[in-house]
Design a protein around this motif. Structure first.
Motif, PDB file in Angstrom:
ATOM      1  N   ALA A  18     -61.962  34.003 -16.286  1.00 54.81           N
ATOM      2  CA  ALA A  18     -60.789  34.314 -18.330  1.00 54.81           C
ATOM      3  C   ALA A  18     -60.661  32.921 -18.067  1.00 54.81           C
ATOM      4  O   ALA A  18     -61.330  32.770 -19.470  1.00 54.81           O
ATOM      5  CB  ALA A  18     -59.288  35.403 -18.208  1.00 54.81           C
ATOM      6  N   VAL A  19     -60.834  32.047 -17.097  1.00 59.87           N
ATOM      7  CA  VAL A  19     -60.531  30.357 -17.561  1.00 59.87           C
ATOM      8  C   VAL A  19     -62.015  29.748 -18.019  1.00 59.87           C
ATOM      9  O   VAL A  19     -61.654  29.510 -19.197  1.00 59.87           O
ATOM     10  CB  VAL A  19     -60.352  29.804 -16.686  1.00 59.87           C
ATOM     11  CG1 VAL A  19     -60.885  28.505 -17.051  1.00 59.87           C
ATOM     12  CG2 VAL A  19     -58.655  29.759 -15.922  1.00 59.87           C
ATOM     13  N   ALA A  20     -62.993  30.612 -17.325  1.00 62.47           N
ATOM     14  CA  ALA A  20     -64.481  29.956 -17.754  1.00 62.47           C
ATOM     15  C   ALA A  20     -65.134  30.573 -19.167  1.00 62.47           C
ATOM     16  O   ALA A  20     -65.556  29.747 -20.108  1.00 62.47           O
ATOM     17  CB  ALA A  20     -65.536  30.916 -17.253  1.00 62.47           C
TER      18      ALA A  20
ATOM     19  N   VAL B 110     -64.597  26.370 -11.985  1.00 68.15           N
ATOM     20  CA  VAL B 110     -63.354  26.896 -11.871  1.00 68.15           C
ATOM     21  C   VAL B 110     -63.281  26.888 -10.169  1.00 68.15           C
ATOM     22  O   VAL B 110     -63.383  27.647  -9.589  1.00 68.15           O
ATOM     23  CB  VAL B 110     -62.858  28.157 -12.597  1.00 68.15           C
ATOM     24  CG1 VAL B 110     -61.485  28.935 -11.973  1.00 68.15           C
ATOM     25  CG2 VAL B 110     -63.660  28.437 -13.582  1.00 68.15           C
ATOM     26  N   PHE B 111     -62.065  25.876  -9.942  1.00 67.89           N
ATOM     27  CA  PHE B 111     -61.830  25.319  -9.088  1.00 67.89           C
ATOM     28  C   PHE B 111     -60.527  24.220  -8.636  1.00 67.89           C
ATOM     29  O   PHE B 111     -60.056  23.444  -9.568  1.00 67.89           O
ATOM     30  CB  PHE B 111     -62.777  24.773  -7.716  1.00 67.89           C
ATOM     31  CG  PHE B 111     -63.349  23.769  -8.210  1.00 67.89           C
ATOM     32  CD1 PHE B 111     -63.001  22.412  -7.464  1.00 67.89           C
ATOM     33  CD2 PHE B 111     -64.571  23.135  -8.811  1.00 67.89           C
ATOM     34  CE1 PHE B 111     -63.059  21.082  -7.715  1.00 67.89           C
ATOM     35  CE2 PHE B 111     -65.008  22.018  -9.568  1.00 67.89           C
ATOM     36  CZ  PHE B 111     -64.599  21.246  -8.720  1.00 67.89           C
ATOM     37  N   ALA B 112     -60.179  24.259  -7.374  1.00 70.73           N
ATOM     38  CA  ALA B 112     -58.972  23.660  -7.349  1.00 70.73           C
ATOM     39  C   ALA B 112     -59.147  22.802  -6.348  1.00 70.73           C
ATOM     40  O   ALA B 112     -59.910  22.857  -4.947  1.00 70.73           O
ATOM     41  CB  ALA B 112     -57.236  24.152  -7.348  1.00 70.73           C
ATOM     42  N   GLY B 113     -58.320  21.636  -5.768  1.00 71.91           N
ATOM     43  CA  GLY B 113     -58.923  20.583  -5.212  1.00 71.91           C
ATOM     44  C   GLY B 113     -60.537  19.755  -4.840  1.00 71.91           C
ATOM     45  O   GLY B 113     -61.329  20.169  -5.905  1.00 71.91           O
ATOM     46  N   ASP B 114     -60.669  18.804  -3.963  1.00 77.41           N
ATOM     47  CA  ASP B 114     -61.940  18.401  -3.199  1.00 77.41           C
ATOM     48  C   ASP B 114     -61.894  18.777  -1.101  1.00 77.41           C
ATOM     49  O   ASP B 114     -61.401  19.093  -1.028  1.00 77.41           O
ATOM     50  CB  ASP B 114     -61.971  17.118  -3.596  1.00 77.41           C
ATOM     51  CG  ASP B 114     -61.368  15.833  -3.090  1.00 77.41           C
ATOM     52  OD1 ASP B 114     -61.401  15.762  -1.887  1.00 77.41           O
ATOM     53  OD2 ASP B 114     -61.396  15.081  -4.092  1.00 77.41           O
TER      54      ASP B 114
ATOM     55  N   LEU C 288     -57.950  25.277 -15.826  1.00 71.22           N
ATOM     56  CA  LEU C 288     -58.139  25.203 -17.073  1.00 71.22           C
ATOM     57  C   LEU C 288     -58.212  23.594 -17.412  1.00 71.22           C
ATOM     58  O   LEU C 288     -59.128  23.318 -18.140  1.00 71.22           O
ATOM     59  CB  LEU C 288     -57.742  26.181 -17.844  1.00 71.22           C
ATOM     60  CG  LEU C 288     -58.494  25.587 -19.176  1.00 71.22           C
ATOM     61  CD1 LEU C 288     -59.499  26.390 -19.441  1.00 71.22           C
ATOM     62  CD2 LEU C 288     -57.070  26.020 -20.275  1.00 71.22           C
ATOM     63  N   ALA C 289     -57.187  23.420 -16.742  1.00 65.54           N
ATOM     64  CA  ALA C 289     -57.234  21.448 -17.092  1.00 65.54           C
ATOM     65  C   ALA C 289     -58.822  20.734 -16.403  1.00 65.54           C
ATOM     66  O   ALA C 289     -58.796  19.862 -16.572  1.00 65.54           O
ATOM     67  CB  ALA C 289     -55.923  21.136 -16.289  1.00 65.54           C
TER      68      ALA C 289
END
Length: 399
Positions: free
Chosen positions: A153-155, A78-82, A117-118
């Motif tokens: 909650a996403v996980a 659960v993260f954004a970016g790289d 989530l995506a």
């Protein structure tokens, strides 16, 4: 419920131990009834069993190998970016440190729930296509009560194996954090834990120089236990430290990384039964030394292999790749490495219904485009997974 007879299996690696039955069955067959394994034997025996022959579906494995679905007991999805630029810098000679986590925290806080989530769903799909049927997912890129809770909650929409890792690093005051470790531990063990406990099964701490010391880790784990969460720990990744012995003392299910171990650490793991979860993809990505799996196995310790899929120190979702690394770099045999990525991962999650093929276990199966599980290390990087069943349901197949 639908039943399936899977027959003409060239090699069935079951992961069974002791009186559960043989670990390796040649010219094998098995029956799946609903979500569970109902029978295991040879193809010749199946031809003499009316109950096996009466299965609703018959699948011919064509002499290929079958093994339990992989159990990935350590991931951060659960993260954004790289942080590809950090990887390039490491490959150019810069050393790895935990500070890059804070960069992902900023990106993750700015992302929507839908975007998180995506991305996590995409990564779970990558794992499934490579044979991973059970995955643990940690929080740790929010570091506020709100952002940690929404990460969990996403996980929770993707797996029941969710881990609260609010004690990942201490956020700087400029990032809305407390600015010092003691105050942040108070936040983690108070409002943040209260917000996150409903979404988590586990609690974890990064016990390492630059993150949290042993006393702080003990406080976080104790608070988590009081809230009903089982404990696990990141430890001894960046150098020697007290984390492995703390995990053994507390009887944690698993302690992960275990790159730098002394004799007392190994003895503590053996005596406690705490699983040493090794993450060879991290060493590949950071150019750190690989853990000495041979030493652990020979001493009698329980060993698991997991991906540690995350955007910083190890952005791989492939347990077959990790198996190949474990064989090539960590002194494991192909069978030991596959067991570590299946039944070892299950032990690290305190599960006995996955990571093994025996009567009554979940029918999580991987069919390889190869006659033996050894090909996972023998042919690294080749997409050998030809079929995947998850709880008895085919979710991937080119049989």
């Amino acid at each position: 419920m639908t039943s399936t007879l899977l027959t003409n299996i060239g090699e069935l690696l079951t992961g069974r131990v002791g009186d559960e039955g043989p670990d390796l069955v040649a010219d094998a067959a098995l029956v799946v009834d609903g979500a569970r394994v109902a029978w295991i034997g040879t193809a010749a025996e199946a031809r003499e069993r009316p109950d096996a022959l009466a299965a609703d579906q018959h699948v011919d494995a064509g002499g290929r190998a079958v093994l339990p679905g992989f159990v990935d007991s350590h991931s951060h999805l659960v993260f954004a970016g790289d942080r590809a630029d950090e990887f390039a810098a490491r490959m150019a000679g810069e050393s790895y440190a935990a500070g890059g986590i804070r960069r992902t925290v900023g990106l993750t806080r700015a992302a929507t729930d839908e975007a998180l989530l995506a991305n996590a769903t995409r990564l779970v799909g990558e794992m499934l296509r490579q044979g991973t049927t059970t995955v643990e997912i940690k929080s740790g890129y929010g570091l506020t009560p709100y952002d940690e809770a929404r990460s969990l909650a996403v996980a929770q929409q993707l797996t029941p194996e969710t881990t609260f890792l609010g004690a990942h690093v201490v956020p700087a005051a400029a990032d809305g954090g407390a600015g010092d470790a003691a105050a942040y531990v108070d936040l983690v063990t108070g409002p943040m834990l209260a917000a996150c406990a409903p979404y988590a099964r586990w609690i974890d701490v990064f016990c390492e120089t630059g993150a949290f010391d042993a006393d702080q880790a003990r406080a976080v784990l104790a608070a988590g236990a009081a809230a009903g969460l089982r404990g696990r720990l990141h430890a001894n990744q960046l150098g020697p430290g007290p984390g492995v012995r703390l995990a053994a003392e507390l009887g944690l299910a698993a302690v992960d990384h275990c790159t730098y171990l002394d004799d007392a650490d190994v003895d503590a793991l053996v005596d406690s039964g705490t699983v040493a979860t090794l993450l060879p993809g991290v060493e590949f990505s950071t150019r750190q030394p690989y853990p000495d799996a041979r030493r652990l196995i020979d001493a009698g310790a329980h060993v698991a292999i997991a991906s540690d899929c995350n955007p910083g120190s190890c952005f791989t979702s492939s347990l077959p790749f990790c198996v190949a690394l474990a064989v090539r770099e960590m002194g494991m045999t192909p069978t030991e490495a596959v067991h570590a990525a299946t039944r070892g991962g299950a032990r690290a999650l305190d599960r006995d219904d996955v990571g093994v093929l025996r009567v009554g276990a979940d029918a999580d199966l991987v069919l390889l485009d190869a006659p033996s599980h050894t090909h996972l290390a023998y042919r690294p990087g080749v997409p050998l997974v030809a079929g995947v069943w998850q709880r008895g349901r085919p979710v991937l197949g080119r049989v």
